[in-house]
Structures are given as C-alpha cells and as structure tokens.
Scaffold this motif. Structure first.
Motif, PDB file in Angstrom:
ATOM      1  N   LEU A   1      -7.963  21.261 -18.200  1.00 28.24           N
ATOM      2  CA  LEU A   1      -7.672  22.378 -19.092  1.00 28.24           C
ATOM      3  C   LEU A   1      -8.864  22.565 -20.010  1.00 28.24           C
ATOM      4  CD1 LEU A   1      -5.861  24.433 -20.618  1.00 28.24           C
ATOM      5  CD2 LEU A   1      -4.933  22.525 -21.893  1.00 28.24           C
TER       6      LEU A   1
ATOM      7  N   LEU B   1      -7.975  18.716 -21.823  1.00 28.84           N
ATOM      8  CA  LEU B   1      -7.015  17.809 -21.198  1.00 28.84           C
ATOM      9  C   LEU B   1      -7.342  17.664 -19.719  1.00 28.84           C
ATOM     10  CD1 LEU B   1      -3.664  19.037 -22.754  1.00 28.84           C
ATOM     11  CD2 LEU B   1      -4.663  16.797 -23.063  1.00 28.84           C
ATOM     12  N   VAL B   2      -7.069  16.494 -19.233  1.00 32.38           N
ATOM     13  CA  VAL B   2      -7.220  16.238 -17.804  1.00 32.38           C
ATOM     14  C   VAL B   2      -5.864  15.793 -17.283  1.00 32.38           C
ATOM     15  CG1 VAL B   2      -8.488  14.982 -16.057  1.00 32.38           C
ATOM     16  CG2 VAL B   2      -9.585  15.514 -18.213  1.00 32.38           C
TER      17      VAL B   2
ATOM     18  N   LEU C   1       5.824  15.734 -15.376  1.00 31.74           N
ATOM     19  CA  LEU C   1       7.255  15.588 -15.556  1.00 31.74           C
ATOM     20  C   LEU C   1       7.974  15.418 -14.237  1.00 31.74           C
ATOM     21  CD1 LEU C   1       7.910  18.225 -18.298  1.00 31.74           C
ATOM     22  CD2 LEU C   1       8.254  15.785 -18.483  1.00 31.74           C
TER      23      LEU C   1
ATOM     24  N   GLN D   1       4.382  26.949 -20.495  1.00 39.38           N
ATOM     25  CA  GLN D   1       4.712  25.566 -20.845  1.00 39.38           C
ATOM     26  C   GLN D   1       4.449  24.614 -19.696  1.00 39.38           C
ATOM     27  OE1 GLN D   1       8.729  25.112 -22.136  1.00 39.38           O
ATOM     28  NE2 GLN D   1       8.303  23.221 -23.261  1.00 39.38           N
ATOM     29  N   TRP D   2       4.557  25.115 -18.505  1.00 37.34           N
ATOM     30  CA  TRP D   2       4.474  24.229 -17.342  1.00 37.34           C
ATOM     31  C   TRP D   2       3.347  24.646 -16.426  1.00 37.34           C
ATOM     32  CZ3 TRP D   2       7.393  20.643 -18.966  1.00 37.34           C
ATOM     33  CH2 TRP D   2       8.541  20.938 -19.686  1.00 37.34           C
TER      34      TRP D   2
ATOM     35  N   GLU E   1       3.503  19.120 -18.063  1.00 36.23           N
ATOM     36  CA  GLU E   1       3.644  19.802 -19.337  1.00 36.23           C
ATOM     37  C   GLU E   1       2.236  20.123 -19.830  1.00 36.23           C
ATOM     38  OE1 GLU E   1       6.169  19.435 -23.456  1.00 36.23           O
ATOM     39  OE2 GLU E   1       5.132  17.683 -22.743  1.00 36.23           O
ATOM     40  N   VAL E   2       2.008  21.373 -20.150  1.00 33.79           N
ATOM     41  CA  VAL E   2       0.645  21.827 -20.440  1.00 33.79           C
ATOM     42  C   VAL E   2       0.076  21.129 -21.668  1.00 33.79           C
ATOM     43  CG1 VAL E   2      -0.645  23.821 -21.270  1.00 33.79           C
ATOM     44  CG2 VAL E   2       0.834  24.042 -19.300  1.00 33.79           C
ATOM     45  N   CYS E   3       0.906  21.030 -22.734  1.00 30.48           N
ATOM     46  CA  CYS E   3       0.331  20.591 -24.002  1.00 30.48           C
ATOM     47  C   CYS E   3       0.115  19.091 -24.056  1.00 30.48           C
ATOM     48  CB  CYS E   3       1.206  21.055 -25.156  1.00 30.48           C
ATOM     49  SG  CYS E   3       2.831  20.334 -25.124  1.00 30.48           S
ATOM     50  N   SER E   4       0.747  18.319 -23.188  1.00 33.12           N
ATOM     51  CA  SER E   4       0.588  16.872 -23.297  1.00 33.12           C
ATOM     52  C   SER E   4       0.017  16.248 -22.031  1.00 33.12           C
ATOM     53  CB  SER E   4       1.937  16.230 -23.618  1.00 33.12           C
ATOM     54  OG  SER E   4       2.823  16.480 -22.565  1.00 33.12           O
ATOM     55  N   SER E   5      -0.219  17.038 -21.017  1.00 33.51           N
ATOM     56  CA  SER E   5      -0.737  16.588 -19.730  1.00 33.51           C
ATOM     57  C   SER E   5       0.176  15.540 -19.085  1.00 33.51           C
ATOM     58  CB  SER E   5      -2.168  16.044 -19.859  1.00 33.51           C
ATOM     59  OG  SER E   5      -2.168  14.749 -20.396  1.00 33.51           O
ATOM     60  N   ARG E   6       1.451  15.601 -19.420  1.00 39.19           N
ATOM     61  CA  ARG E   6       2.390  14.659 -18.823  1.00 39.19           C
ATOM     62  C   ARG E   6       2.971  15.262 -17.557  1.00 39.19           C
ATOM     63  NH1 ARG E   6       5.356   9.867 -19.776  1.00 39.19           N
ATOM     64  NH2 ARG E   6       7.355   9.976 -18.703  1.00 39.19           N
TER      65      ARG E   6
END
Lengths: 762, 380
Positions: free
Chosen positions: A760, A421-422, A462, A440-441, A455-460
């Motif tokens: 990531l 992820l970037v 927040l 998580q963050w 957010e780690v899992c979605s690279s969003r």
C-alpha cells in the motif's frame, strides 16, 4: 658667272680648309686656352652677376662697357650686314643682348691671345683681365651705349641710310658692306661650323659669334631655368607660418566694424527678393512628381528568389593553405619523432591529425612524386560536390522551451508517495487484487491457490479461502449494497461472499445469490454451467461456481453489480467473452465473430457500453443497439490491460511493449497521449474513482502514478503529468508488479507483485 | 477467578513472612491482604496479635483492589484480555463473533468492574467483571452500527460511552447496566430465532447518533462530560456537543487521521495520521485548521497517540514502523525516547494511572514501559 662662282666656292673651300687646319693646329693649344678662358669667364661672370645685382635692369649701362670694342667687330663686317637685315634679332631681350656682348668679349680676348702668340698667352690674358677689371671699376650704370649714340630708337629708321648711327665722336657708323649673296650665305652656312651661333648685333650691324657659355645661357633661359647656373632654386624654405598656434598672431589687425553690422546691400537685395515672393513674381521650384512613372523601374519585376539566391551564395570550401608540415624541408619540430610516427601508424586513417608524414629532403629536386595526388584531388572534388549549396537557417530553439509547461507534481497533491503497509501472507505471486467499494477490505488472488481478504488499515489477513488453483483475477462487486467477490481460476469463475460487511449487506447479497431458479431451465445446454456449492466450500464463503469451457483470464463487474463479464482468450473461437447475469443465473455470448484475441474487457461506468481490448485495439460496443461504436487503435503490439475513466470518456491501455496510451474518446481513435515511462512490460493500469490519478504497474518493479485531470470543457484536453514512481516490489522471475488498484476514497494505491506481497502506497 | 502471584517483603523483622510467592485473588483489597499476612504470622508465631498492614505495590500504597493496576487489551483473535501490570493475563473476554477493535473501562472500582469491547462484528459488548471471583458476564450487547466499530470511549462520569464506527457514525450509549433489554426493531424477514441464540447479554440501542463524517470514524474520545471528539478518515477531527447532538467545530487536516488524544492538563488534541506526523491542535479554535505543532520522527503511519495522564507535556505514540516514541512537546524536533521493543507494527499505546506506558502490536505482545528507568516488561 659660273667660273667666278666656282672659284669663289673653291676659294671658300680653301679658306675653309685653312680654317679647318687652324683648329687642328690650335687643338692642343686650345685646351690650355680654353681653361684660361673659362677662368676668365668665371671671373667675368661673377662680376657681371655682381653688376646685375647692383644695376638691376639698367641694360643701357652695359652697352657702355663694350663701347671700346667697336673696332674688333670690323673683322667680320660681312656678318653685320646680315644681322641688320634680319628683323628677327630685334625681338631679343636685353638679357640676351647682354650675353651676346659678354660673349663677344670672350671672343675678342681669344683673338687677342691668338695674335699675341703662345708664349705671351698667359701674361697677355692676365693683362687683359687687369684692363677689363679696370674698365669695370670706372664703369657706371648711367653710361649709355657708347658705340652708337643714337639712343634707344628703332633701328629701321636707319634702314635707308648707309650708316646706322653715330659714334662718340659724332662720326657716322657705316653699315657693314653687304657683299654676300645668297650663295655665299649658303656656303657660309654649310662651311662655317659656327654659323648657327652667329648673330647680328643690331646696334653695330656686325655679326657676333656666341661663345659656348652664352649658348648654354640661352638654352637655360629657353628651358625656363634660371640664367645663373649656380643658382639653387631648391634651397630649403624657411617657413614662417606653421600649423602650430603661435604666441603672437600673424596679423594683429583688429576686426573691421563692418563685420559686425548687417550689410545694407544684402538687406536691400533680400528685401527685393521678399517683395518679389510676396507679389508672386518668384515661385518656389516645382517638385517633380515621379509617381506617374517618369522613369521606368527596370528592377521592379525582378524575381526576389533570384536575388535571394545571389544573396545566399555560398563560396566553395577552401583548401587549407599548406603549412610547415607540407614543406619539403620542414623545421625539425614538425618532423615526426619515433613515438609520433608509431602513433600515426597505429591510428585509423580517419583519426589521424595529418594525412601524411612530414618528410625532409635536402633539395626540392629530390622530392618524389606525390603518391596521394589522385586521392587528394578526388577528395577535393568530393568536397566541392558535397559542399552545402544553401545556407541552412538554423533555428535557435532552446530545448527547454519545447517541453510543454506542466505543473509541478508538488502542486498536484494528493497522490501516493511512500510505501506504508505490506500485506504478507501469500506464498505465490499475487496476480490480482481488488478493493471493496467501502475501502475497508482488500481481496487478493494468488498463484498459491488462495484468495485472501485483508483489512486495509492494519494489513491483517482476516480470511483465507483455498480455491484450489492459481487465481487469475479477482474483482469485488462495485455495488456497495452487496458484498461479493468474483474470482477467476482455471476455467471456473467463483462468486464468493466473504461476509465482511454489514448484516444487511450480507443479506442482500444472499438474496441476489439465491435467485429464482427458473432461469436454469430456460438456459438449457449453454456453454457454461452454474452450480451452487455445498459443504466445506460453502463454509468458506464460496457460493456459486460458473464452469466455463476454457480457461478464464479476467472477470469484470458491471457498475450495478448484477452482470459480470469473463474473458477466455482464444485465437480461433468467437467464444471469448461471456456476460453473466447473477440475479437470473444466465450467461450469454455477446459476439458472433472472432475479432482478434481478447485481452481484457470492461463495462462503461454509467452508460451501456462495453469495452473489449483485443491484442492491438480496443473496441467499444453499444450494448443496447448491439453494434460497435468505436475502435481505438492503440499503436502498440500487445495490449495487456485496460481501465476506463470513472467519467467514461477516457480509456487507458497498458501494453507489453512498455507503453501506456491514453485515449480521449471525444477526441480521436488514436491515443491522445503515449507514455513510455516504464522500462518493461506494463501489466496493469488503474484509474482512481475520485481523485484525478491513474497508475500503471510494470515488470520493472515500479508503479508509476500519474496525474490526469479531465475537464468538463470539451475544448480543454486532459492534463497528464507523471507525478511519482513507486518502488518496493522485488523482481522475481523477471516479473515485477502484476496488478495495481486504487483505494476507492483515499489517494492510496495498492500493488501486487511477483514477490508474493501486496503493498500500500500512501 | 483470577489469582495473582505475590511476594511480601518488609523491613520490620517482626513481620517477616516466607519469601515464596502466594497466590492471591486479584480482587483482594488491603483488608484481605492484611488478613492473609496475619494468618501467616499466626501460623509461625502463636502470640501474634492482629495488625493492620499497609501495602506498597511498586512504591504505591495499595488502597483498593489489585486490579486497578491491570489493563485490558483487545485483539484480533476475537477476544479481549485483562492483564495485570505484572504481566499476567488475568482474564480472557471471549464473546465477539469477530475481531475486537477497541476496549475501554467503564468503572474499575470495587469487586465488580465494567468494561466495553468494540468489535468488527458491528457490536459493542458491555461486560461486568467480578474481580473477586474473576467472573465475567456480558451484560449488554450494543447494536446499531452498520460497520465495524473501531473506537469506543467512556465519558468521565462513567454513565455514557461513545462509539465510532466504519459506517461514519458516532453513537452515544448508556453505560449503566440494567436488567431490561431495549426494544429493537428487527427486520421482518429476519430469522429471529437464530439471532436470539447468538446474542450475548441484553440488547441495547444507542441514545444518540452523531452523523457528519464522510468517512470511517477511527477514534473517539470525551473532552469533558458534554463534548465528544472524533477523528475520521475524511481528514477531519470534529467536536460534538452531546447535549444537542450537533457538531461544534471541525479541524481539517490533509491526511487520514488514525487516532486522537486529548489532554485535560494542557487542553490540546494530539492526532496521529497516515503521513507520519503527530499534530497538536487546539480544539477551542473556531476555524479549526490550526496546527500548533507537528512532531515528526516516525517513518510509518502513526496509529496511536496518548497524552500522559499526569504530565502536561508528555505523550506517547505508536507507529507502523514498530516504534513507540515518548515525546515531550517542549522539544518537538525529536522524541525523548524511542521504545523499540516491538517486532511488528504497533497498534495501540496507553498509560496506566501509575505512569507506566503500555503498547500493543501486531507481534501479539503487550509491552509496558516505565518511564524513569525505561525498562520494559514483556507481556505474553
């Protein structure tokens, strides 16, 4: 007496002269005569040899041949007496006698020819020959010596008689009249050239002059050669036995029976020996005992090093022998062509294959003096001087063997391998990142003046909080029961409450922040001021502002989450590190002295220790005892970052001179291992909380993940294996990856770079 | 109230209506549509007698409501949207204070349907949507999780649903809307008044909590009415018995699981994980760590997998590499189709009952795909 003697000598001398003349006269005649004689002799010889072959050893018969010649000897009767006197002559062999006799024949014939005259020489010789031949025809080997019939008896029996025997007619043979005295004998010896070859005949008592042939025969026999001059003793030998195995044996005699049966005699002998040994009469030979030092060992105390030196003698290097090139007249193929010559001139002197140019001279005379002689001698001397005096024992070590046996990275999984992820959104370089304890963050601080929460899992992204200044460092509170983030920018440390967690957690962090205010009063005029935020900033989640006197470079939390340390690097001041207590809103400066430029600080994860990384070393302070416990020498010029192992016994330091040093605190204050994998300055290092992993970020745009197992066993050193180079960040403004941190639970690593991204790797 | 644009075609010349789009309530049923057509025909032709029409929507007989052909989407703008299959946003469900992570229908028949949204604000909301009036009402707010709720799934009967959360827990809830709020023990020092005002709908507490995962639960589903299956970041897939609340089996992988899907047709579990592989598991094996098949073609994390509801071998997967792939498990080497519509990461995929594939991604678009022609219809 004198007169007579003198007259006699005169007469002798005269006769001698006459005799001398005679040969001179006959000198010319003689040549012919000699030739004839030789012929005769040869003939005679051939016959005599024939006779010898026929009659073998019967010497007596030969005498008979000469029986008719007894008269001839009368001319020289004087000599005969002498002969009889000489006892020496008795010892002569029969062969010699024979020769004497044959010689006599020759002499007689000579005399005859002389008597007959020159004209009749040839004829007379022939007739003589014919006569002799006839004689031989009638000759028989059984005939005795007919000149003297006494037989083969010792002649001394006749010593006292006037005669020496009887002839065939039974008449006495008288001894020759001995009228010669010693003087005559001497004169004869002096004057007679044939004296040396004159021998007495024992049988007749007369003297016989040996011919040349006879003398040669005597000489040959005396030398041990064959009597016959024509006999070839070196005739080719006919071999009857050769190395080749013949079809038929040389002897076909069957083996004897005795060769098959044991010998009784030997058996007897052996049984005697056995009996003697049994009875103890014969004892085995005693073995000499050398141990007591019968001989002195001359070399026992020899120094082995001397021997070794002799053994290791190295001959001086030899001068290579001159070849065709060195010749003054080399073969044309050794002479340089124009191209070769040009090449030779272009080349460096050390690169040239030959140190000279081969030249051709028509003759050795025209060869000039060798200009390089001194130079060459000098070089040779140098060679001799610098030649190795000792044999170098070259140890054959395979370079592969020197590499320590490390496990393969494949066996050390899991570790991050690929970019997954970037996180894009920042517009400036991202200096610092931190992951929440839940994983998580992700918080990041950038030079664009914002702190972002991802957010780690979605690279969003927040949340974005504008803090109004380039963020130097962010650090998430490691306590999972509170959710706070410390942010360092300029000279302020902000405490953010991002409210990204459970309500309970948010509440507990609120409680921590809204701490009792009485601490404020106690503090008075400290170096820092605490202030609560209001309005817009409060809405963004910024809760506390801690104003520092200088620019803050780094913040670091204690594991319990109540204390936070901030670093203000300054050469001249002792106010470089401050430890803040959140619950009481209190700050303190733990150090009174300036011990160098502080780069980074860290709390020990479990024990009350405090790590301070200065420019060249890491100091470890015991916070309870308030003293320094250890000082780690990093062996690097400028430490950039530091991370403490979750176990607390190991520290890694990254430095701006591309090194990563691993310290084992139990082992030594020197680095246990130095890793030089990065090409450029190392900016950040991190340990994983659970997995045996550590990572380093560098300006060369890479993150290197290493496996670092730490054993509980004190005897076993940590196992450090570099496992992966992670690339992805682009190098912007000569800056690559600025910070690196691990996910708290997964084997994932985050890296932030100067290209405004966070990546990531999983 | 949601309206649909509709055009009506027919082969029969007697019943031709004008070829203009009509705005029709989304909740309309066959009878309603028949009435509309009859009205139109009466307007043109007075002698028209009432005829009962059958309607074909995309080659399918319309039996119930139009909204069956619609789907919902949860998104990071804290809302969920209900979409019709034609690609229009029917309804926006806004009630959460934080990001919506997952949505699920509870029941979709009749005029009112129930849907669930799971959110980062640690709550699930049970919504009642009246499709006729296109009115949405939050019936229940399900509280209990202490982390963001990442997954929600309704059981086949529609009476219960299960949620999985970042706090490592699975919770089973009742899906039946009631008018009474469950008793919630509130912390004493909590300012009650403030919370009350924020609350949407009645509070509901979980029937059962299933704990056992060591990491965040990323996906839940119901294998049948008694079994719940959950995937987690702790590298396990666990099958739970809802009756007893205990764990039945655990399948252990080596990487974080992002999503799972179960097909009752072939009785296989498909899992998508962070190591780019889709793995097929048999949940009935006891020891559990048996991978039947792994499908490898994605180059990023697999964030979503879904078995086709009507096909035994087909499944669709979405990945962070912007691709949606349609697989046939009989050819595990390569996917049937690469659906490269998204411009950013794909986060979810689903099938409609009519066989359309849906995918949502980080590019804020919802795509639907028809398998046979492989055409795409773009959502807003």
């Amino acid at each position: 007496m004198e007169e007579s003697s003198s007259s006699s000598t005169r007469s002798a001398a005269q006769t001698h002269k006459i005799k001398e003349k005679e040969p001179q006269k006959g000198g010319k005649k003689r040549t012919k005569a000699e030739e004839e004689e030789e012929e005769e002799l040869f003939n005679f010889k051939s016959k005599s040899t024939e006779e010898e072959e026929e009659d073998e050893d019967l010497s007596d018969s030969e005498d008979s041949i000469f029986s008719g010649l007894e008269d001839s000897g009368s001319d020289e009767d004087d000599d005969d007496e002498e002969l009889s006197d000489d006892g020496d002559e008795e010892g002569l062999d029969d062969g010699e006698l024979k020769l004497e006799q044959t010689q006599q024949i020759g002499i007689e014939t000579k005399k005859e020819t002389e008597e007959t005259g020159e004209t009749e020489e040839t004829e007379g010789g022939r007739t003589e020959k014919a006569k002799q031949e006839d004689e031989y025809v009638h000759d028989s080997s059984d005939e005795e010596d007919i000149r003297n019939t006494v037989g083969n008896v010792p002649m001394e029996w006749y010593r006292d008689f006037p005669h020496i025997g009887y002839n065939l007619d039974g008449k006495k043979i008288y001894k020759p009249i001995r009228n010669k005295d010693e003087l005559d004998d001497f004169l004869d010896k002096m004057d007679n050239p044939d004296y040396w070859r004159t021998v007495p005949d024992k049988q007749t008592g007369s003297d016989v002059v040996l011919s040349d042939e006879q003398v040669q025969l005597v000489n040959r026999l005396q030398r041990g050669q064959f009597g016959d001059a024509n006999f070839n003793e070196y005739e080719p030998q006919v071999e009857f036995f050769s190395r080749d195995v013949m079809l038929h044996p040389v002897t076909n005699r069957p083996a004897d029976k005795r060769s098959f049966i044991p010998s009784l005699i030997e058996k007897e002998k052996v049984s005697k020996l056995v009996h003697a040994i049994k009875m103890g009469w014969i004892k085995p030979r005693r073995v000499e005992d050398d141990s007591r030092g019968r001989y002195y060992d001359l070399w026992a105390n020899e120094d082995s090093s001397i021997l070794a030196r002799h053994k290791m003698h190295l001959p001086a290097p030899k001068i290579p022998l001159p070849g065709h090139q060195e010749s003054y007249n080399p073969p044309p193929e050794y002479l340089f062509t124009d191209e070769e010559r040009a090449l030779w001139e272009q080349q460096d002197p050390c690169d040239r294959k030959l140190p000279f140019v081969p030249r051709k001279f028509s003759s050795l005379r025209q060869v000039p003096a060798f200009s390089r002689f001194i130079h060459e001698r000098f070089e040779r001397c140098l060679d001799l001087y610098l030649c190795p005096r000792q044999r170098k024992m070259r140890v054959n070590v395979n370079p592969e063997d020197l590499i320590p046996k490390l496990p393969k990275p494949k066996d050390l999984q899991p570790f991050p391998t690929t970019q997954s992820l970037v996180y894009r959104g920042h517009s400036g370089l991202v200096r610092s990142i931190s992951v929440s304890p839940s994983g998580q963050w992700l918080a990041s601080g950038s030079d664009d003046g914002s702190v972002r929460f991802w957010e780690v899992c979605s690279s969003r992204c927040l949340k974005t909080v504008q803090v109004g200044g380039a963020v130097k460092s962010v650090a998430w509170n490691p306590n999972p029961s509170v959710c706070l983030l410390a942010v360092a920018l300029d000279s302020v440390v902000l405490i953010l409450s991002p409210s990204l967690a459970d309500r309970q957690v948010v509440l507990s962090s609120e409680r921590l922040l809204s701490a009792p205010q009485e601490a404020d009063a106690n503090e008075g005029a400290g170096p820092v001021t605490w202030s609560e935020t209001e309005g817009e900033e409060l809405n963004h989640g910024i809760r506390l502002k801690i104003q520092h006197p200088k620019a803050v470079q780094q913040v670091s939390w204690h594991a319990k989450g109540d204390y936070v340390a901030s670093v203000m690097p300054d050469h001249s001041s002792n106010l470089q590190v401050l430890i803040h207590q959140l619950s009481r809103r209190r700050s303190q400066n733990p150090f009174r002295k300036n011990k160098g430029l502080v780069q980074c600080v860290s709390f020990h994860p479990v024990r009350p220790y405090f790590f301070v990384g200065t420019q060249r070393s890491v100091r470890i302070y015991n916070l309870v005892k308030q003293e320094m416990t250890k000082k780690l020498q990093a062996n690097s010029k400028w430490i950039s970052s530091m991370a403490v192992h979750p176990g607390g016994d190991h520290v890694i330091c990254g430095s701006y001179d591309c090194r990563l040093s691993w310290f084992d605190l139990d082992l030594s204050t020197k680095p246990y291992k130095m890793l030089r994998h990065h090409k450029k300055a190392v900016r950040g290092v991190a340990y994983h909380r659970l997995y045996p992993l550590f990572a380093s970020a560098s300006d060369d745009g890479t993150v290197i993940v290493c496996h670092g197992t730490v054993y509980n066993d004190l005897l076993q050193n940590p196992l450090i294996v570099p496992v992966k180079v992670l690339r992805g960040h682009e190098i912007t403004h000569d800056l690559g990856v600025l910070d690196v941190t691990f996910h708290p639970t997964q084997p994932w690593v985050f890296s932030s770079g100067a290209d405004a991204t966070i990546r990531l790797f999983t | 109230m949601s309206q649909l644009q509709a055009r009506f075609f027919t082969e029969d010349k007697r019943y031709i209506v004008d070829d203009v789009p009509f705005s029709i309530p989304a909740g309309s049923e066959v009878q309603d549509l028949s009435n509309v057509i009859n009205k139109l025909l009466e307007a043109n032709n007075a002698s028209h007698s009432k005829v009962e029409f059958d309607f074909l929507v995309r080659g399918q007989f319309l039996r119930t409501s139009l909204s069956i052909h619609m789907d919902t989407e949860g998104s990071y703008d804290k809302t969920a949207r209900i979409w019709s299959v034609e690609g229009k946003a029917v309804m926006t469900v806004a009630g959460h204070t934080d990001v919506v992570k997952d949505v699920a229908w509870v029941k979709r028949d009749g005029l009112t349907s129930l849907l669930l949204t799971a959110s980062l604000d640690q709550t699930l909301l049970l919504w009642e949507w009246n499709s006729e009036r296109n009115k949405l009402k939050a019936r229940h707010c399900c509280r209990g999780h202490t982390g963001s709720v990442d997954a929600v799934a309704t059981d086949p009967t529609g009476s219960k649903f299960c949620s999985g959360s970042w706090d490592k827990m699975l919770k089973i809830w009742s899906a039946v809307p009631t008018d009474e709020a469950d008793e919630v023990e509130e912390p004493a020092d909590r300012p009650r008044k403030k919370q009350k005002t924020q609350q949407l709908g009645l509070t509901r507490t979980p029937l059962m909590t299933l704990s056992g995962h060591n990491e965040a639960v990323s996906s839940v589903l119901w294998c049948d009415s008694e079994e719940v299956c959950s995937a987690s970041w702790d590298h396990t897939i666990r099958v739970w018995d809802v009756e007893t609340g205990g764990m039945k089996t655990a399948l252990t992988g080596s990487k974080v699981f992002n999503c799972i899907s179960y097909s009752p047709l072939c009785r296989r579990l498909a899992s998508g994980s962070t190591d780019r592989h889709i793995r097929l598991w048999d949940p009935r094996t006891k020891d559990g760590s048996l991978v039947l098949l792994s499908l490898t073609s994605h180059t990023g994390w697999v964030t979503a997998v879904k078995w086709a509801p009507s096909h035994e071998h087909q499944l669709v997967s979405g990945s962070l590499d912007n691709l949606v792939k349609l697989w046939d498990t009989r050819s595990c080497k390569a996917p049937l189709y690469d659906l490269a519509a998204h411009e950013d990461k794909v986060f979810c995929v689903d099938w409609t009952e009519s066989g359309l594939m849906l995918s949502g991604g980080a590019d804020n678009k919802l795509y639907s795909y028809r398998y046979s022609a492989c055409q795409t219809d773009a959502g807003a």
